[in-house]
Design a protein around this motif. Sequence first.
Motif, PDB file in Angstrom:
ATOM      1  N   ASN A   2       0.806  -1.216   0.000  1.00 41.94           N
ATOM      2  CA  ASN A   2       0.000   0.000   0.000  1.00 41.94           C
ATOM      3  C   ASN A   2       0.846   1.275   0.000  1.00 41.94           C
ATOM      4  OD1 ASN A   2       0.984  -0.563   2.491  1.00 41.94           O
ATOM      5  ND2 ASN A   2      -0.822   0.071   3.598  1.00 41.94           N
ATOM      6  N   ASN A   3       1.876   1.295  -0.805  1.00 42.98           N
ATOM      7  CA  ASN A   3       2.702   2.496  -0.916  1.00 42.98           C
ATOM      8  C   ASN A   3       2.044   3.485  -1.872  1.00 42.98           C
ATOM      9  OD1 ASN A   3       5.006   1.436   0.651  1.00 42.98           O
ATOM     10  ND2 ASN A   3       5.106  -0.018  -1.024  1.00 42.98           N
ATOM     11  N   ILE A   4       2.510   4.734  -1.813  1.00 44.19           N
ATOM     12  CA  ILE A   4       2.073   5.767  -2.750  1.00 44.19           C
ATOM     13  C   ILE A   4       3.332   6.328  -3.384  1.00 44.19           C
ATOM     14  CG2 ILE A   4       0.936   8.004  -2.997  1.00 44.19           C
ATOM     15  CD1 ILE A   4      -0.515   7.168  -0.267  1.00 44.19           C
ATOM     16  N   SER A  66      14.411  -2.003  -6.862  1.00 46.47           N
ATOM     17  CA  SER A  66      14.768  -2.797  -5.679  1.00 46.47           C
ATOM     18  C   SER A  66      14.113  -2.273  -4.393  1.00 46.47           C
ATOM     19  CB  SER A  66      16.292  -2.814  -5.503  1.00 46.47           C
ATOM     20  OG  SER A  66      16.755  -1.531  -5.116  1.00 46.47           O
ATOM     21  N   ILE A  67      13.291  -1.235  -4.493  1.00 52.47           N
ATOM     22  CA  ILE A  67      12.642  -0.682  -3.293  1.00 52.47           C
ATOM     23  C   ILE A  67      11.646  -1.695  -2.737  1.00 52.47           C
ATOM     24  CG2 ILE A  67      11.019   1.071  -2.456  1.00 52.47           C
ATOM     25  CD1 ILE A  67      12.368   3.053  -4.405  1.00 52.47           C
ATOM     26  N   GLU A  68      11.857  -2.071  -1.489  1.00 53.21           N
ATOM     27  CA  GLU A  68      10.939  -2.978  -0.796  1.00 53.21           C
ATOM     28  C   GLU A  68      10.512  -2.276   0.484  1.00 53.21           C
ATOM     29  OE1 GLU A  68       9.589  -5.666  -1.918  1.00 53.21           O
ATOM     30  OE2 GLU A  68      10.844  -5.803  -3.708  1.00 53.21           O
ATOM     31  N   THR A  69       9.293  -1.830   0.536  1.00 59.16           N
ATOM     32  CA  THR A  69       8.797  -1.092   1.693  1.00 59.16           C
ATOM     33  C   THR A  69       7.280  -1.194   1.745  1.00 59.16           C
ATOM     34  OG1 THR A  69       8.954   1.050   2.818  1.00 59.16           O
ATOM     35  CG2 THR A  69       8.647   1.113   0.432  1.00 59.16           C
ATOM     36  N   GLU A  70       6.707  -0.850   2.878  1.00 55.94           N
ATOM     37  CA  GLU A  70       5.251  -0.792   3.032  1.00 55.94           C
ATOM     38  C   GLU A  70       4.882   0.479   3.762  1.00 55.94           C
ATOM     39  OE1 GLU A  70       3.008  -4.192   4.331  1.00 55.94           O
ATOM     40  OE2 GLU A  70       4.624  -5.531   3.730  1.00 55.94           O
ATOM     41  N   LYS A  92       3.423  -2.296  -8.797  1.00 56.19           N
ATOM     42  CA  LYS A  92       3.079  -3.518  -8.066  1.00 56.19           C
ATOM     43  C   LYS A  92       3.014  -3.291  -6.563  1.00 56.19           C
ATOM     44  CE  LYS A  92       4.813  -7.073 -11.157  1.00 56.19           C
ATOM     45  NZ  LYS A  92       6.093  -6.982 -11.826  1.00 56.19           N
ATOM     46  N   ILE A  93       3.843  -2.369  -6.062  1.00 64.59           N
ATOM     47  CA  ILE A  93       3.914  -2.203  -4.600  1.00 64.59           C
ATOM     48  C   ILE A  93       3.048  -1.044  -4.090  1.00 64.59           C
ATOM     49  CG2 ILE A  93       6.195  -3.294  -4.442  1.00 64.59           C
ATOM     50  CD1 ILE A  93       7.365  -0.437  -3.955  1.00 64.59           C
TER      51      ILE A  93
END
Length: 164
Positions: A2-4, A66-70, A92-93
């Motif tokens: 649920n990133n923006i 490569s950003i992996e965050t929530e 996708k994220i």
Amino acid sequence: MNNITLIGMPGVGKSTIGVVLAKVLGYEFMDSDLLIQRQEKRRLHQIIEQEGVEGFKAIENRVNASIETENTVIATGGSVVYCEEAMDHLKKIGKVVYLRLSLDSLAKRLGNLEKRGVLLKEGQTLKSLYEERVPLYERYADIVIDEEGKDLEASLQAVLETLV
């Protein structure tokens, strides 16, 4: 996830709006240009000078993909839309929000483009850059916010209303 992710031309306020939006939502804030600088241990304009336009795009693509965050508001560099792998990943994220501003308004806001780390090809003007990028911003955007004539508060309100 649920990133923006905020996309748009340099000077539209991605970082400024992003910080306040993150506070209002209780999210983290990430500036992908700062992430690039931290990983590369160089400023954006140094990377562009040393690696060239294509080299910079490759780095920008790798870092953003490569950003992996929530629960994070991600402010991207204006040129991220050239990076298909990165944009597919960012979509996708979370949601991708395009902050749109007219060429005239942008020209008034921006100073020296090269010192801002803006990715310009040899002889490219703000107008030609704008015309090249706008279709890409529109292609990747889940939401478009028209910032014309809006101050920070009004732009922030417009983003919040579309996210609810």
